[in-house]
Design a protein around this motif. Structure first.
Motif, PDB file in Angstrom:
ATOM      1  N   ALA A   1      36.415  31.623  30.847  1.00 20.22           N
ATOM      2  CA  ALA A   1      36.565  33.069  31.019  1.00 20.22           C
ATOM      3  C   ALA A   1      35.796  33.554  32.246  1.00 20.22           C
ATOM      4  O   ALA A   1      36.308  34.362  33.035  1.00 20.22           O
ATOM      5  CB  ALA A   1      36.093  33.801  29.766  1.00 20.22           C
ATOM      6  N   LYS A   2      34.577  33.052  32.420  1.00 23.01           N
ATOM      7  CA  LYS A   2      33.788  33.440  33.587  1.00 23.01           C
ATOM      8  C   LYS A   2      34.450  32.970  34.880  1.00 23.01           C
ATOM      9  O   LYS A   2      34.453  33.698  35.882  1.00 23.01           O
ATOM     10  CB  LYS A   2      32.370  32.870  33.488  1.00 23.01           C
ATOM     11  N   LEU A   3      35.025  31.792  34.861  1.00 20.92           N
ATOM     12  CA  LEU A   3      35.727  31.276  36.028  1.00 20.92           C
ATOM     13  C   LEU A   3      36.936  32.144  36.361  1.00 20.92           C
ATOM     14  O   LEU A   3      37.201  32.428  37.539  1.00 20.92           O
ATOM     15  CB  LEU A   3      36.169  29.828  35.792  1.00 20.92           C
ATOM     16  N   ALA A   4      37.652  32.604  35.348  1.00 26.98           N
ATOM     17  CA  ALA A   4      38.796  33.482  35.580  1.00 26.98           C
ATOM     18  C   ALA A   4      38.355  34.794  36.229  1.00 26.98           C
ATOM     19  O   ALA A   4      39.036  35.306  37.130  1.00 26.98           O
ATOM     20  CB  ALA A   4      39.526  33.762  34.260  1.00 26.98           C
ATOM     21  N   VAL A   5      37.214  35.318  35.824  1.00 25.10           N
ATOM     22  CA  VAL A   5      36.687  36.553  36.428  1.00 25.10           C
ATOM     23  C   VAL A   5      36.337  36.308  37.884  1.00 25.10           C
ATOM     24  O   VAL A   5      36.686  37.107  38.766  1.00 25.10           O
ATOM     25  CB  VAL A   5      35.455  37.055  35.644  1.00 25.10           C
ATOM     26  N   VAL A   6      35.686  35.208  38.183  1.00 25.84           N
ATOM     27  CA  VAL A   6      35.314  34.886  39.561  1.00 25.84           C
ATOM     28  C   VAL A   6      36.568  34.705  40.425  1.00 25.84           C
ATOM     29  O   VAL A   6      36.629  35.195  41.551  1.00 25.84           O
ATOM     30  CB  VAL A   6      34.418  33.627  39.612  1.00 25.84           C
ATOM     31  N   GLU A   7      37.572  34.009  39.874  1.00 26.98           N
ATOM     32  CA  GLU A   7      38.818  33.834  40.619  1.00 26.98           C
ATOM     33  C   GLU A   7      39.482  35.178  40.910  1.00 26.98           C
ATOM     34  O   GLU A   7      40.010  35.403  42.006  1.00 26.98           O
ATOM     35  CB  GLU A   7      39.778  32.935  39.842  1.00 26.98           C
ATOM     36  N   GLY A   8      39.453  36.089  39.939  1.00 33.16           N
ATOM     37  CA  GLY A   8      40.010  37.425  40.143  1.00 33.16           C
ATOM     38  C   GLY A   8      39.269  38.190  41.224  1.00 33.16           C
ATOM     39  O   GLY A   8      39.877  38.860  42.067  1.00 33.16           O
ATOM     40  N   LEU A   9      37.937  38.083  41.215  1.00 34.87           N
ATOM     41  CA  LEU A   9      37.144  38.763  42.242  1.00 34.87           C
ATOM     42  C   LEU A   9      37.415  38.184  43.631  1.00 34.87           C
ATOM     43  O   LEU A   9      37.511  38.936  44.616  1.00 34.87           O
ATOM     44  CB  LEU A   9      35.650  38.659  41.915  1.00 34.87           C
ATOM     45  N   LEU A  10      37.562  36.888  43.712  1.00 37.01           N
ATOM     46  CA  LEU A  10      37.881  36.266  45.003  1.00 37.01           C
ATOM     47  C   LEU A  10      39.242  36.732  45.511  1.00 37.01           C
ATOM     48  O   LEU A  10      39.411  36.997  46.704  1.00 37.01           O
ATOM     49  CB  LEU A  10      37.844  34.739  44.891  1.00 37.01           C
ATOM     50  N   MET A  11      40.204  36.822  44.612  1.00 38.08           N
ATOM     51  CA  MET A  11      41.524  37.302  45.014  1.00 38.08           C
ATOM     52  C   MET A  11      41.448  38.746  45.506  1.00 38.08           C
ATOM     53  O   MET A  11      42.090  39.114  46.489  1.00 38.08           O
ATOM     54  CB  MET A  11      42.510  37.183  43.854  1.00 38.08           C
TER      55      MET A  11
END
Length: 79
Positions: free
Chosen positions: A57-67
């Motif tokens: 879940a934390k990785l998905a948040v980081v990926e969203g922020l990078l996008m």
């Protein structure tokens, strides 16, 4: 991190090999010890799964922020 959790699960599975099979137990105490060991291992596996899900879940948040950062930079370049 997923590799580390897989390693832990592998270790838990390998420790269960040392448990005496039910057919070889001679008393209620032995059965209780086996039950406790199994419950402990189940709890360890569930805790490892919870950690894995949390990290995903934390990785998905980081990926969203990078996008979001990439898109913002793209639109700044267009302006």
């Amino acid at each position: 991190m997923e590799l580390e959790l897989s390693s832990i699960l592998g270790q838990l599975k390998s420790t269960s090999d040392g448990i005496v099979p039910l057919g070889d137990t001679s008393s209620f105490d032995d059965l209780q010890k086996l039950s406790d060991a199994l419950e402990f291992q189940e709890n360890e596996i569930m805790n490892a799964q919870d950690i894995l899900w949390s990290l995903q879940a934390k990785l998905a948040v980081v990926e969203g922020l990078l996008m979001l950062i990439v898109l913002c930079n793209f639109f700044v370049l267009l302006a």
